[in-house]
Design a protein around this motif. Sequence first.
Motif, PDB file in Angstrom:
ATOM      1  N   ASP A  18       0.822  -1.205   0.000  1.00 52.71           N
ATOM      2  CA  ASP A  18       0.000   0.000   0.000  1.00 52.71           C
ATOM      3  C   ASP A  18       0.860   1.261   0.000  1.00 52.71           C
ATOM      4  OD1 ASP A  18      -2.312  -1.507  -0.001  1.00 52.71           O
ATOM      5  OD2 ASP A  18      -2.702  -1.257   2.153  1.00 52.71           O
ATOM      6  N   ASN A  21       2.458   1.686  -3.439  1.00 46.94           N
ATOM      7  CA  ASN A  21       1.451   2.128  -4.411  1.00 46.94           C
ATOM      8  C   ASN A  21       1.127   3.614  -4.221  1.00 46.94           C
ATOM      9  OD1 ASN A  21       1.153  -0.248  -5.868  1.00 46.94           O
ATOM     10  ND2 ASN A  21      -0.376  -1.057  -4.457  1.00 46.94           N
ATOM     11  N   LYS A  22       1.068   4.071  -2.959  1.00 46.73           N
ATOM     12  CA  LYS A  22       0.805   5.478  -2.678  1.00 46.73           C
ATOM     13  C   LYS A  22       1.962   6.349  -3.198  1.00 46.73           C
ATOM     14  CE  LYS A  22       0.792   6.693   1.620  1.00 46.73           C
ATOM     15  NZ  LYS A  22       0.502   7.058   3.019  1.00 46.73           N
TER      16      LYS A  22
END
Length: 148
Positions: A18, A21-22
């Motif tokens: 996560d 991806n951010k």
Amino acid sequence: MAGVSIAAQLSGLDAVVDTLNKLIANSQNLYPAHAQMGEYLLESHQSRFQLELSPDGEPWEPLAPETLARKEGEDRILQQSGTLRDTLSYEATPDELLFGSNLEYAATHQFGREEAGIVARPFIGLTSSPWDDTDEILAILRDHLAES
């Protein structure tokens, strides 16, 4: 068979994915960070103009006596009319930040022009003294990349 083996089990991998991806998503459009950097650079350079300092923190070369005589008592360096200072601007896009002045004589003052007897008085650049532009710009970028 003799030997050593190691077994590892990863946990929390979803949080790592996560976060990556951010970072990837936030790095696709750097316009907000570039615009904030541009605003910061305007303020930083305006402050240095007031102090008459180059990006390396050194005072600008004093005005020549003939320049002082022509300016009729005005002794501020690079600020006779304020035009050079006031034309500092930036252009921010998702991919780059451009900062400077569109005046032709800006380059003359930044780098000097020996044949005309004009000494260099650098006014554009990142400084580490008396404040640190690089640290602030990196903080802006770091904050942008970390945004949710």
